[in-house]
Design a protein around this motif. Structure first.
Motif, PDB file in Angstrom:
ATOM      1  N   SER A 159       0.897  -1.493   0.332  1.00 59.02           N
ATOM      2  CA  SER A 159       0.093   0.237   0.142  1.00 59.02           C
ATOM      3  C   SER A 159       1.137   1.020  -0.437  1.00 59.02           C
ATOM      4  CB  SER A 159      -0.928   0.451   1.248  1.00 59.02           C
ATOM      5  OG  SER A 159      -1.675   1.756   1.415  1.00 59.02           O
ATOM      6  N   PRO A 160       0.398   2.139  -0.581  1.00 61.12           N
ATOM      7  CA  PRO A 160       1.505   3.733  -0.859  1.00 61.12           C
ATOM      8  C   PRO A 160       0.772   4.127  -0.075  1.00 61.12           C
ATOM      9  CG  PRO A 160       0.059   3.359  -2.767  1.00 61.12           C
ATOM     10  CD  PRO A 160      -0.081   2.238  -1.989  1.00 61.12           C
ATOM     11  N   ILE A 161      -0.449   3.813   0.608  1.00 62.61           N
ATOM     12  CA  ILE A 161      -1.316   4.926   1.394  1.00 62.61           C
ATOM     13  C   ILE A 161      -0.637   4.849   2.909  1.00 62.61           C
ATOM     14  CG2 ILE A 161      -2.973   5.214   2.351  1.00 62.61           C
ATOM     15  CD1 ILE A 161      -2.869   6.184  -0.022  1.00 62.61           C
ATOM     16  N   ILE A 162       0.375   5.403   3.725  1.00 61.60           N
ATOM     17  CA  ILE A 162       1.088   5.190   4.302  1.00 61.60           C
ATOM     18  C   ILE A 162       0.237   6.085   6.073  1.00 61.60           C
ATOM     19  CG2 ILE A 162       2.873   4.857   6.425  1.00 61.60           C
ATOM     20  CD1 ILE A 162       3.419   3.079   3.443  1.00 61.60           C
ATOM     21  N   ASN A 163      -0.461   5.923   7.422  1.00 61.71           N
ATOM     22  CA  ASN A 163      -1.376   6.478   7.839  1.00 61.71           C
ATOM     23  C   ASN A 163       0.024   7.336   8.869  1.00 61.71           C
ATOM     24  OD1 ASN A 163      -3.433   6.948   6.215  1.00 61.71           O
ATOM     25  ND2 ASN A 163      -4.906   5.494   7.600  1.00 61.71           N
ATOM     26  N   ASN A 164       0.363   6.014   9.037  1.00 59.86           N
ATOM     27  CA  ASN A 164       1.393   5.722  10.032  1.00 59.86           C
ATOM     28  C   ASN A 164       3.074   5.833   9.459  1.00 59.86           C
ATOM     29  OD1 ASN A 164      -1.273   4.764  11.350  1.00 59.86           O
ATOM     30  ND2 ASN A 164      -0.857   6.249  12.965  1.00 59.86           N
ATOM     31  N   PRO A 165       3.726   6.241   9.388  1.00 57.07           N
ATOM     32  CA  PRO A 165       5.200   6.355   8.988  1.00 57.07           C
ATOM     33  C   PRO A 165       5.714   6.459   9.669  1.00 57.07           C
ATOM     34  CG  PRO A 165       3.861   8.644   8.383  1.00 57.07           C
ATOM     35  CD  PRO A 165       3.054   8.214   9.309  1.00 57.07           C
ATOM     36  N   THR A 166       7.383   5.700   9.843  1.00 50.46           N
ATOM     37  CA  THR A 166       7.870   5.511  10.794  1.00 50.46           C
ATOM     38  C   THR A 166       8.908   6.865  10.755  1.00 50.46           C
ATOM     39  OG1 THR A 166       9.214   5.320   8.930  1.00 50.46           O
ATOM     40  CG2 THR A 166       8.278   2.871  10.174  1.00 50.46           C
ATOM     41  N   HIS A 167       8.493   7.642   9.662  1.00 56.90           N
ATOM     42  CA  HIS A 167       9.625   9.074  10.424  1.00 56.90           C
ATOM     43  C   HIS A 167       9.180  10.362   9.607  1.00 56.90           C
ATOM     44  CE1 HIS A 167      13.695   6.116   9.731  1.00 56.90           C
ATOM     45  NE2 HIS A 167      12.638   5.873  11.217  1.00 56.90           N
ATOM     46  N   LEU A 168       9.521  10.900  10.858  1.00 52.50           N
ATOM     47  CA  LEU A 168       8.897  13.098  10.236  1.00 52.50           C
ATOM     48  C   LEU A 168       9.135  13.397   9.768  1.00 52.50           C
ATOM     49  CD1 LEU A 168       5.597  14.327   9.488  1.00 52.50           C
ATOM     50  CD2 LEU A 168       5.865  14.686  11.452  1.00 52.50           C
ATOM     51  N   VAL A 169       9.898  14.579   8.573  1.00 53.14           N
ATOM     52  CA  VAL A 169      10.849  15.802   8.883  1.00 53.14           C
ATOM     53  C   VAL A 169       9.678  16.741   8.266  1.00 53.14           C
ATOM     54  CG1 VAL A 169      13.118  17.156   7.079  1.00 53.14           C
ATOM     55  CG2 VAL A 169      12.342  14.444   8.197  1.00 53.14           C
ATOM     56  N   VAL A 170       9.753  17.949   9.044  1.00 52.05           N
ATOM     57  CA  VAL A 170       8.565  19.115   9.529  1.00 52.05           C
ATOM     58  C   VAL A 170       9.035  20.273   9.107  1.00 52.05           C
ATOM     59  CG1 VAL A 170       6.406  17.783  10.335  1.00 52.05           C
ATOM     60  CG2 VAL A 170       8.606  18.476  11.970  1.00 52.05           C
ATOM     61  N   MET A 171       8.486  20.797   8.519  1.00 45.20           N
ATOM     62  CA  MET A 171       9.974  22.011   8.219  1.00 45.20           C
ATOM     63  C   MET A 171       8.628  23.864   8.890  1.00 45.20           C
ATOM     64  SD  MET A 171      12.496  21.281   6.361  1.00 45.20           S
ATOM     65  CE  MET A 171      12.692  22.717   5.445  1.00 45.20           C
ATOM     66  N   ASN A 172       7.492  23.242   8.910  1.00 50.18           N
ATOM     67  CA  ASN A 172       6.732  24.365   9.776  1.00 50.18           C
ATOM     68  C   ASN A 172       5.543  23.878  10.378  1.00 50.18           C
ATOM     69  OD1 ASN A 172       4.585  22.894   8.151  1.00 50.18           O
ATOM     70  ND2 ASN A 172       3.992  25.062   7.227  1.00 50.18           N
ATOM     71  N   ARG A 173       5.307  25.130  11.568  1.00 50.45           N
ATOM     72  CA  ARG A 173       4.781  24.475  12.600  1.00 50.45           C
ATOM     73  C   ARG A 173       3.236  23.797  12.043  1.00 50.45           C
ATOM     74  NH1 ARG A 173       3.026  28.358  17.787  1.00 50.45           N
ATOM     75  NH2 ARG A 173       2.031  26.568  18.632  1.00 50.45           N
ATOM     76  N   PRO A 174       2.409  24.441  11.444  1.00 50.73           N
ATOM     77  CA  PRO A 174       1.328  23.487  11.411  1.00 50.73           C
ATOM     78  C   PRO A 174       1.587  21.776  10.869  1.00 50.73           C
ATOM     79  CG  PRO A 174       1.403  25.787  10.007  1.00 50.73           C
ATOM     80  CD  PRO A 174       2.716  25.402  10.596  1.00 50.73           C
ATOM     81  N   SER A 175       2.723  21.754  10.409  1.00 50.54           N
ATOM     82  CA  SER A 175       2.704  20.332  10.121  1.00 50.54           C
ATOM     83  C   SER A 175       3.158  19.459  11.237  1.00 50.54           C
ATOM     84  CB  SER A 175       4.168  19.666   8.998  1.00 50.54           C
ATOM     85  OG  SER A 175       3.781  21.130   7.345  1.00 50.54           O
ATOM     86  N   LEU A 176       3.853  20.014  11.985  1.00 52.41           N
ATOM     87  CA  LEU A 176       4.449  19.434  13.149  1.00 52.41           C
ATOM     88  C   LEU A 176       2.850  19.178  13.801  1.00 52.41           C
ATOM     89  CD1 LEU A 176       6.305  18.054  14.484  1.00 52.41           C
ATOM     90  CD2 LEU A 176       6.067  20.610  16.336  1.00 52.41           C
TER      91      LEU A 176
END
Ligand SMILES: Cc1ncc(C[n+]2csc(CCOP(=O)(O)OP(=O)(O)O)c2C)c(N)n1
Ligand SMILES: Cc1ncc(C[n+]2csc(CCOP(=O)(O)OP(=O)(O)O)c2C)c(N)n1
Ligand code: SF4
Ligand code: SF4
Ligand code: SF4
Ligand code: SF4
Ligand code: SF4
Ligand code: SF4
Ligand SMILES: [Mg+2]
Ligand SMILES: [Mg+2]
Lengths: 253, 352, 77, 184, 352, 253, 77, 184
Positions: D61-78
Motif C-alpha cells: 500500500s502506498p497509503i501510509i497513515n502512520n509513517p515511521t519518520h517525519l521531517v517537518v518544516m513548519n508548525r502546522p505540519s508538526l
C-alpha cells in the motif's frame, strides 16, 4: 476525325448514382472536388472525411480513401489524420449544421492552429438530412421545421457567416465563399477549390471553401426555384469571394 | 537499462513512446496533465507528435482520425474528460480502429475533485457511449505495471482492432516508483495496409464508417463486434491470485490501487497467522469470471470482501462471477480517500 | 460537331440543364424513367455549341459531352 | 525493513524535491521506493507534503497513515503529523520556524534550525537540503554519499546550485549528528 | 377529453407540457426531431420556451442551468446525442437537480442508423458519465405509457432531485397510437425555494456545486447520493407481470417495445394452449430484482428467455436478479430490426 | 466631523479571503463585478455562473446566488437559466481555457443568439488552475508547461482574440476588452462592466467584458512583474476598448 | 484627513499597492504574517491624499479607506 | 378481430397520410389503432410504406410481418409485399401504375386505376384517397362516413382540398364496390 469526350466523370468519382434529391447541388460540389483531385494529381494521396449530414454517404461517390467522422468533428478528425500523416491530402466535407452548429469549436480551432487540410463547407441554410430544421445559417424569416414562423432574429440571432468568422482569426489561411447555382458560379467555384487544395499541397495553410448550396427538398421548392433563391436570398447575405489568403499582409500587431 | 524513478503520468508517456505510439492528442486535466507535459518534450526527440486539443471531444476525435492511418495513437484524460469522449469511443469501437485511452480516474460525479477514485468502473466496463461495444480495460496497480499495461494495450489494440482502456487512478498517476524498461517487449504492430486510409494508390479505396443503412448489415456488424468481444473473453482474461495457493476462508476482491492496499492487509494478517486471499482482476473487461468463480466455489471459502474506491461498482461483476453462492461484503471509500491497510484489516476481522 | 449524351437512368429530372443551356435545346421527357423521373433530352443536337454548361450544372453526372475536331473552350474550367 | 518518511511544510519550501531526492537515492542503492505526493484538499500556498517509502521488499500500500519518520518544516505540519508517527520513530523539526516540539517521548526528536543554517551557508533556499541531510544522518536510510551523488545528478542542468545544496546537505547531516550525540 | 392519435414524439412533447415542463432545449437527431418540431409550435401557446441548442453538449448544459431555477425542464435526444450528454448528466446528478432526459434509442454503436434499438440499456442504467451516480430509468412500451412515464418522470425528478431518464426507442418515437390525457394527474411540483437559484433576495445565497475539495465532504456527498438511490430501490421499483398469475415453465423478460412483441407471443401461444409468462421491468433502474427473483424461484419455473433489441444487455440484470438459479437464454435482434412475435414464438418452442 | 468610509467591501462580496495567489487579478475583477451589482442594485436578482478554472470557487466570494457549470459550458448553462427566468440577472465568469478552448462553441452560439446575459471573461493567457498549460490566448513565444519552448505559431497558430472573434458576429452585442494591471485601467474597466450589466438589465443584448488578467504563479513572475508583462506583452496583442456596441449601425446587408 | 487601513490578515504581500500609491507611502513589513506573507503597511499616513488607488488595485480587499470631511474624487469609479 | 393493412408506394404519393386517416377513423369508431411508419433502409425518393392496425383489443406487437391487407401504389411495392399478405387477405392495386397483379389466388385482389380516376376528378394528387376509399369499401374496416368526417377534419385548415379529397375517396369506394360485384 474521331469524336473525343470533353466532359465526363472525373476519375476521382465512382459511377454510383448519388442518393441526393433531384437538383441538390451537393452533387455539383462533389464533382468539383473530384475534378480538382484529378487535375492536381492528388487522388492517390487523398483521404476524404465525410460529415454526418446528407453527405454522410460521400464515400460512395468518391474514388479515394474515405472516412466518416462523428457529427461536427470532422476537423478534429482531419487534424488527427494530417498530423499523423502530413504526406496525405486531407479534406473534410461538411454541412452547415455539422460545421457551424455542433462542430463550430472544432473548425475554429483547426483553422486557428493552421491545420494543413481543406474544408469543403456546404452551406444550404438548413439541416437537410434530418428533415429541414433550422441551421445557424438559416436566413432571417426563413421557414424551417424548427422555425415554422420564420427565423426570428430577435429570439435566435442572425445567421452565422462562417467565412467571415474564420477570417477574423489571425493565423494565415485561405478562406473563400462560392456558389454553384449557375454555370458561371460553378466555374468560379472551381478556381477556389483548386487554390484550396494547392495551398494544402504546398503545406501552406488551412483552407476552406464555403459553398452556397441548395436543398430543394427542405426548402420546399423545385430545383430551379432553389437556384433562384440562392441568388436572391443567400448571395446578398453571404457575399461571395475570397476573404482571406495566406499571402495577404497580416495586421501589424 | 537501470530502473528510473518516474511519476505514473510520466511513465505512461514514456511507455507509450517505447511502444511506438508517437501520436498523442490530449486536453489538460488534473491528475494527468503531466503526461502531456512529459510528452511535449519527449515527442520531438523521437519524431513524434504532441498536440494539445481544444477539448476532450476534439482530442478523442483526433484519435479517431489518427488511428485510421494505422499508426499507434493514444490519449489520456480523467473522469469528466472521459465522459466527453463517450461518443467518440462508441464510434471508434464501431469503426474497429486500434488505439489506447488512458483514464486516470478522479473523484466524481460532476466536477468532484482531483483526488484518486475508482468511480468509473461501470463506465469503462459497461460502455459510457451508446450501443453495443466493449473496450478491453486494463487496471494496473503499480507504476511498473502501468508501463507494462500501456505497452500491452497497444499490442491488444492492434490485434483486436479495438480501443483499449488503461484505467489507472489519481494515485498511480501522481506517485513515483522505479520503472524498469529493460524487459519491455519490442513493439510489434501488424501490417495494417489492408484497411488503413493512407491514400488509394494502386488499390481500391478504403472506407472507414459506422453507418449501416441496411438493418441486416447493421445486425451483421453488431454480431461481428460481439464475436470479437467473445474472443477477448476467451483469450484475454488476466488476474492475479495473491495468497490463494491454498483455500482461504475470506477472499478479498480488489483492483488497481485498492488491490495494493489489500495486499498489505494480507501480509499484515499473515504475520498474525491469519491467512486470507486476494483476487485481483487485471482485465476489468473481460472480467475473470471463471477464475473467481473457481475460487469462490472452494468449500472452505466463506466470505468475499470487495474493496473499491467507489460506492460499489465491481461488486456486480463479483456477483455475476459467483452467482451469489457465497456472501459478499463491500468496503468502499469515496471522495478521494484511499482506504488504508489498517481499515481493510479491520473489515476482515469482522468477517473472521 | 459537339455531341451531348444524357444518361437517362442517371437523370433525376431536376431541369437545371434545361435552364443552363444557352441554345435552349434541352427539354424534359413526357415519360417517366424507371426511377420515376421525367428526364432531360437534347431535342436539337445540331444547334448544340458544345459549351458544356449543361454538363457543368448537372448535379448527377448524367451528361457527357464529346466533340469532333477542335472545340473551343469559352472559359477555364 | 520498511522506512516511511513524511516530509511536510509550506508549499515552496522544497518539500517535494527533498522527498524525491531521497527516493532516488534509495533506488540508487537498489532498494524498493515509492514517492507519494500530498493528496490533501489544500490549494496553492497551503501545506505541502509527500511520503517516501524505502524498503527491501516490494512495497504494498502506498497509503501510509502512520509513517515511521517525519521531517517537518513548519508548525502546522508538526501539529498535524507528529501524533501519527510510529513509536520509536524519528522526527526532524525545523526549529528556525517551529518554536515548539512534538511532546512525544517515544520517538527520537531532533531540532535543526534549517533556515538559519541555510542562511549561514548563503543559500536561503537550501533549508530543505539541510533537513534532508539531517534526516539521513539520523535515519541512515540511505548513505549520504549516494544522496550527494543524486543531488549532483539532479542539478546537472543547473550546475550553479550544486555546491550550495551539497553543502547544505552535509551541514545538515553534521549538525544532526552532533544533536544525536547530545541526545544520547 | 377524447383520445387523440399522436406520434410517440409528439406525445412526449404534449405530455411534458401537461406536466408543466415549459422549458425545452434540444438538438435535432432522428428519430426524435419531431419532439422539437411539435414543441416549437406548442410552447408559445402555453407561454413556454423552446430553444434549439447548438449541440447536445450545449442542450444538456442548458438543462443543467435551467433546472437550477426549480422550473420543470427537459430535453430529448437519441443515442449518439445522449453520449454527448454524459458529462452533464454526471454533473446534474451530482448537483441533485430535477430534470428529465428522454432517449429515443437508435441503432449503435457509432453513427449506427436511425432504426430502433435498445442498445443503450447499460449506458442508461450503469451511467454513461463518470463517478457514482444513478438515473432513475423508465421504459415505456406504448405511446400511452410514454405519456404517463413522462408525467411521472417530472414528479419523480422533483421528489428525488435527480435527473430521470425515459428510455423509449425509435419505434415508439415514430409510431402513432391513441393517447388519452384525461386521466393525467395534475402536476404537483414541490416548493423548491429552499435551494433554487433565483436571486438571493431576503435570504442567504444559494449555491449549486459539485466540487468537493475536502475528501471527507466528498465522501459524505457520495454517500448521501447513494442513500437516495437506495431509497429509489426501496420505493420506485415498477414492473408488469403478464400471464404470470400462475407459475409458468418459461418466462420471458423484456422491456419496452420488445415486451410488447413478447406479449403478442404469449397470446399466440395461449391460443395453442401453451402458457408462458412475461416479466416486464418498467423501471430499468431501480431494477425489479426482487419480483423477478420471486418468479424465478417458483419451482415450476424451468427457463428464462430474455428478449432484447441489442446484443444482450439487460441479461446481466436478470442474472443478478436470479443469481443464475435458472437457465437463461437470450434472443436478440440488432441493427434496427425489431423481433417479430413469430420469431419469439419460435425461440420459446425451442425451450418447451 | 465623523470619519466616513469611502472605500470598502461591496455588499455583493463576502468577507471570505480568496484562495487566489498573491497579486492575482482575479480578485480585482471579482470586486469590480460586485461593485457594479451593488451600484445598479442587482444583487438580489443576480445569479453567477462559475467556470472550471481558478475561479471555480468564485461562489465563496460573491454574496449572491451562484452555480458551478461544467468546464466551458457556462454560456449554455446561463442560456438555460436566463431563458427560464428572464427576470434574473445572469453572469458567467470564465477563464480563457474555459471560454476560448473547450467552451468556444457555447460562447459563440450564446453570443450569436443574443442571449441576454453578461460574460466576464478573464484572459490570463494560460491555464491557471491546472498548473500552467498553454491556452488559446497564450502569446507567441510564451513558455507554458505544454509549450516549454515557447508557443510556436507555425505549429499551433496565433493566439485567439475572443473580443474580435465575437464582434465578427452579426447579432447586436456589447463587447469590450479591458485590463486591470493599473488603477487607471481598473477605473476604465469598471465602466465597461457597468455598461455590460446595464445592457443586460435593459434586456438589450448579450454583453461580454474581456479582462486582461495576470497569473503571476504560472507566468513565474512577481505580481508587479506580471502587471508589467500585461502592459508590455498582452496589451499590444489584445488591444483594449469596446469593439461592438448594440447601438452601432449594422452593416447594411 | 484620509485614513487608509490595511488588514494584515487579508494582505497577501503582492506589493501592487506599493507601486500604485502616488505618494509612495506604502511599504512592506519586515515580518511575516500568520499566513506567511510580508504585508503592506502605510508608513506615512499624514501624506496620504485619499486617492484610493491602493484600494482599487488591491486584489484582496485588504485596504479600507475612510475620509474626514469632504473628500474629492479624482475620477468616477 | 385485428386488421393489419400496409400502404405502400413511392415517397410523395401520400402513403403516410392515407394510413393516418384510416387510423384516425378507427380511433373515431372507438377501436384500438396503431400507425407504424416504414422502417426500411431506403433514403428519400425510395419506397415509402406504413402499416395500420385496427383492432377491438389492445394491440400487442407493432411489428407486422404478414399483414392481412395491402394497398399498393407502385410496382416495386406490389412485388415486395404481395407475397407477405395473409391468405384470405385483400390486395388493392393501383392499376394506373402497376401493369401486373400479385398472381395470388388465395386473396381478394382488386385493381383500381387510382391515378386515372384522380385525374378524371381533376385532383391529380388525390390518387391516395381513391385507393383509401377503395380499400375501405372492400375491407369495411371503418365506415366511409367516419372516414369522410376525418378527412374534413384533417383538411380543416386547408379547406380548398376538402371536397376534392372527399370526392376521390367516394369515387374510389364506388369503383371498388363495382369491382367487388364483378369479382363475385
Ligand atoms: C451527435 C449527433 N447529433 C445529431 C445528429 C443528427 N444529425 C444528423 S445530420 C444532422 C444535421 C445535418 O445538417 P447539415 O450539417 O447542414 O448537412 P446537410 O444534410 O444539410 O447537408 C443532424 C443534426 C447526429 N447524427 N449525431
Ligand atoms: C472536461 C474537463 N476538462 C478539463 C478539466 C481540467 N481543467 C480544469 S480548469 C482548466 C483550465 C483552466 O484555465 P482557465 O479557464 O484559463 O482558467 P484560469 O484557471 O486560468 O483562471 C482545465 C483544463 C476539467 N475540469 N473538465
Ligand atoms: S435533403 Fe436537401 S441537402 Fe439533402 S440531398 Fe435532399 S436536397 Fe440535398
Ligand atoms: S453543350 Fe451547351 S449548347 Fe450543347 S446542350 Fe449543353 S448547354 Fe446546350
Ligand atoms: S441537370 Fe442532370 S439530372 Fe438535372 S435534368 Fe439535366 S440531366 Fe437530368
Ligand atoms: S494560478 Fe494564476 S490565475 Fe490561478 S489564482 Fe494563481 S495567479 Fe491566479
Ligand atoms: S489612498 Fe492614495 S495616497 Fe493614500 S495610501 Fe492609498 S494610494 Fe497612497
Ligand atoms: S495590494 Fe493588497 S494584498 Fe497586495 S500588498 Fe497591498 S494590501 Fe497587500
Ligand atoms: Mg445543411
Ligand atoms: Mg486562464
Amino acid at each position: 476525325m474521331a469524336c473525343k469526350i470533353i466532359f465526363d466523370r472525373p476519375e476521382s468519382m465512382t459511377e454510383t448514382i448519388t442518393h441526393y434529391c433531384p437538383g441538390c447541388t451537393h452533387g455539383v460540389i462533389h464533382r468539383l472536388v473530384a475534378e480538382i483531385l484529378d487535375e492536381l494529381g492528388l487522388r492517390e494521396r487523398a483521404v476524404g472525411v465525410a460529415p454526418v449530414g446528407c453527405s454522410v454517404l460521400a464515400y460512395n461517390y468518391f474514388n479515394c480513401d474515405f472516412l466518416e467522422a462523428a457529427h461536427g468533428r470532422a476537423p478534429a478528425f482531419a487534424t488527427g489524420l494530417k498530423r499523423t500523416r502530413p504526406d496525405l491530402i486531407i479534406f473534410t466535407y461538411q454541412g452547415d449544421g455539422d460545421l457551424a452548429s455542433i462542430g463550430i469549436a472544432e473548425i475554429i480551432h483547426a483553422a486557428n492552429r493552421g491545420e494543413k487540410f481543406t474544408t469543403i463547407f456546404v452551406n444550404n441554410a438548413i439541416y437537410g438530412m434530418t428533415g429541414g430544421q433550422m441551421a445557424p445559417t438559416t436566413l432571417p424569416g426563413q421557414v424551417t421545421t424548427t422555425s415554422p414562423f420564420g427565423r426570428d432574429v430577435a429570439n435566435v440571432g442572425y445567421p452565422m457567416r462562417m467565412r467571415e468568422l474564420l477570417s477574423a482569426l489571425r493565423t494565415p489561411a485561405y478562406i473563400a465563399r462560392v456558389a454553384v447555382h449557375t454555370p458561371r458560379h460553378i466555374i468560379e467555384a472551381k478556381k477556389a477549390v483548386r487554390k484550396a487544395f494547392t495551398y494544402q499541397n504546398e503545406g501552406r495553410c488551412f483552407s476552406m471553401v464555403e459553398f452556397l448550396s441548395t436543398c430543394p427538398t427542405n426548402w420546399g421548392m423545385t430545383p430551379v426555384e432553389a437556384t433562384q433563391w440562392v441568388q436572391d436570398n443567400m448571395v446578398p447575405y453571404f457575399p461571395l469571394g475570397e476573404l482571406k489568403t495566406p499571402e495577404e499582409e497580416q495586421d501589424a500587431d | 537499462m537501470a530502473k528510473v524513478l518516474l511519476k505514473g503520468c510520466e511513465a505512461i508517456g514514456e511507455a507509450a513512446v517505447r511502444a511506438g505510439a508517437l501520436r498523442y492528442f490530449a486536453y489538460p486535466i488534473t491528475p494527468q496533465s503531466e503526461v502531456a507535459e512529459y510528452l511535449v518534450r519527449r515527442m520531438p526527440e523521437v519524431g513524434g507528435v504532441f498536440l494539445q486539443a481544444e477539448s476532450e471531444v476534439a482530442a478523442s476525435n483526433m484519435i479517431f482520425g489518427a488511428a485510421s492511418t494505422g499508426e499507434r495513437v493514444f490519449t489520456t484524460s480523467s473522469s469528466p474528460g472521459i465522459s466527453l469522449m463517450s461518443e467518440a469511443l462508441s464510434y471508434i469501437a464501431a469503426a474497429e480502429l486500434p488505439c489506447v485511452f488512458v483514464n486516470v480516474v478522479r473523484n466524481g460525479p460532476g466536477l468532484g475533485g482531483i483526488l484518486p477514485s475508482q468511480g468509473d468502473y461501470l463506465q469503462a466496463t459497461r460502455g459510457g457511449g451508446h450501443g453495443d461495444y466493449k473496450l478491453l480495460v486494463l487496471a494496473p496497480s503499480t507504476v511498473q505495471e502501468t508501463v507494462e499495461h500501456i505497452m500491452l494495450a497497444f499490442e491488444l489494440a492492434d490485434q483486436y482492432r479495438n480501443p483499449i482502456m488503461v484505467m489507472a487512478d489519481g494515485l498511480i498517476g501522481q506517485m513515483m516508483e522505479p520503472v524498469d524498461f529493460s524487459a519491455a517487449p519490442k513493439p510489434n504492430p501488424p501490417d495494417k495496409s489492408s484497411w488503413a486510409t493512407t491514400g488509394a494508390k494502386g488499390r481500391k479505396p478504403h472506407l472507414i464508417k459506422t453507418l449501416f443503412l441496411s438493418p441486416q448489415l447493421g445486425e451483421e456488424h453488431n454480431r461481428k463486434l460481439a464475436a470479437k468481444y467473445d474472443k477477448m473473453r476467451a483469450n484475454e482474461v488476466r488476474y492475479e491470485a495473491y495468497n490463494l495457493d491454498e483455500p482461504r476462508k475470506v477472499v478479498m476482491v480488489a483492483f488497481g490501487t485498492t488491490a495494493r492496499v489489500c495486499k498489505t492487509a494480507v501480509d499484515a494478517l499473515k504475520k498474525e497467522g491469519i491467512e486470507i486471499g486476494l483476487f485481483r482482476p487485471i482485465t476489468l473487461f473481460p472480467y475473470p469470471y471463471k477464475p473467481l468463480r473457481d475460487i469462490a466455489e472452494r468449500n472452505e471459502m466463506r466470505h468475499l470482501l470487495v474493496v473499491e474506491m467507489n460506492m460499489g461498482q465491481m461488486i456486480e461483476d463479483v456477483r455475476l462471477a459467483t452467482s451469489d453462492r457465497k456472501p459478499i461484503t463491500f468496503y468502499g471509500r469515496q471522495g478521494g480517500i484511499v482506504p488504508s491497510p489498517e481499515e481493510v484489516v479491520e473489515e476482515i476481522r469482522k468477517l473472521l | 460537331m459537339p455531341l451531348v449524351q444524357i444518361e437517362k437512368d442517371r437523370c433525376k429530372g431536376c431541369e437545371l440543364c434545361v435552364h443552363a443551356c444557352p441554345q435552349e435545346i434541352i427539354k424534359m421527357s413526357k415519360e417517366i424513367s424507371t426511377k420515376g423521373y421525367y428526364y432531360a433530352q437534347v431535342v436539337d443536337q445540331p444547334r448544340c455549341i458544345g459549351c458544356q454548361l449543361c454538363a457543368i450544372i448537372c448535379p448527377d453526372l448524367a451528361i457527357e459531352v464529346s466533340a469532333n475536331g477542335v472545340s473551343y473552350r469559352f472559359f477555364a474550367y | 525493513m520498511q522506512i516511511e518518511v513524511k516530509f511536510a511544510g509550506f508549499g515552496g519550501q522544497g518539500i517535494m524535491s527533498a522527498g524525491k531526492f531521497l527516493a532516488e537515492a534509495g533506488l540508487e542503492e537498489g532498494k524498493e521506493v515509492v514517492w507519494i505526493p500530498s493528496y490533501g484538499p489544500e490549494m496553492r500556498g497551503g501545506t505541502a507534503y509527500c511520503t517516501v517509502v524505502v524498503s527491501e521488499q516490494p512495497i504494498g500500500s502506498p497509503i501510509i497513515n502512520n509513517p515511521t519518520h517525519l521531517v517537518v518544516m513548519n508548525r502546522p505540519s508538526l501539529e498535524k503529523f507528529a501524533p501519527t508517527i510510529q513509536p520509536n520513530g524519528i522526527i526532524i523539526i525545523n526549529s528556525s520556524l517551529i518554536p515548539i516540539t512534538s511532546e512525544r517521548t517515544d520517538v527520537t526528536e531532533i531540532l535543526i534550525p534549517c533556515n538559519q543554517i541555510a542562511i549561514e551557508l548563503n543559500n536561503t533556499r537550501g533549508a530543505n537540503m539541510v533537513a534532508l541531510g539531517a534526516y539521513v544522518a539520523c535515519s541512515k536510510v540511505v548513505s549520504l554519499e549516494v544522496l550527494e551523488k543524486i543531488i549532483r545528478q539532479e542539478f546537472a542542468k543547473k550546475p550553479k546550485f550544486i555546491e550550495g545544496n551539497v553543502a547544505a546537505l552535509k551541514r545538515g547531516a553534521e549538525v544532526a549528528s552532533q544533536e544525536m550525540e547530545k541526545a544520547k
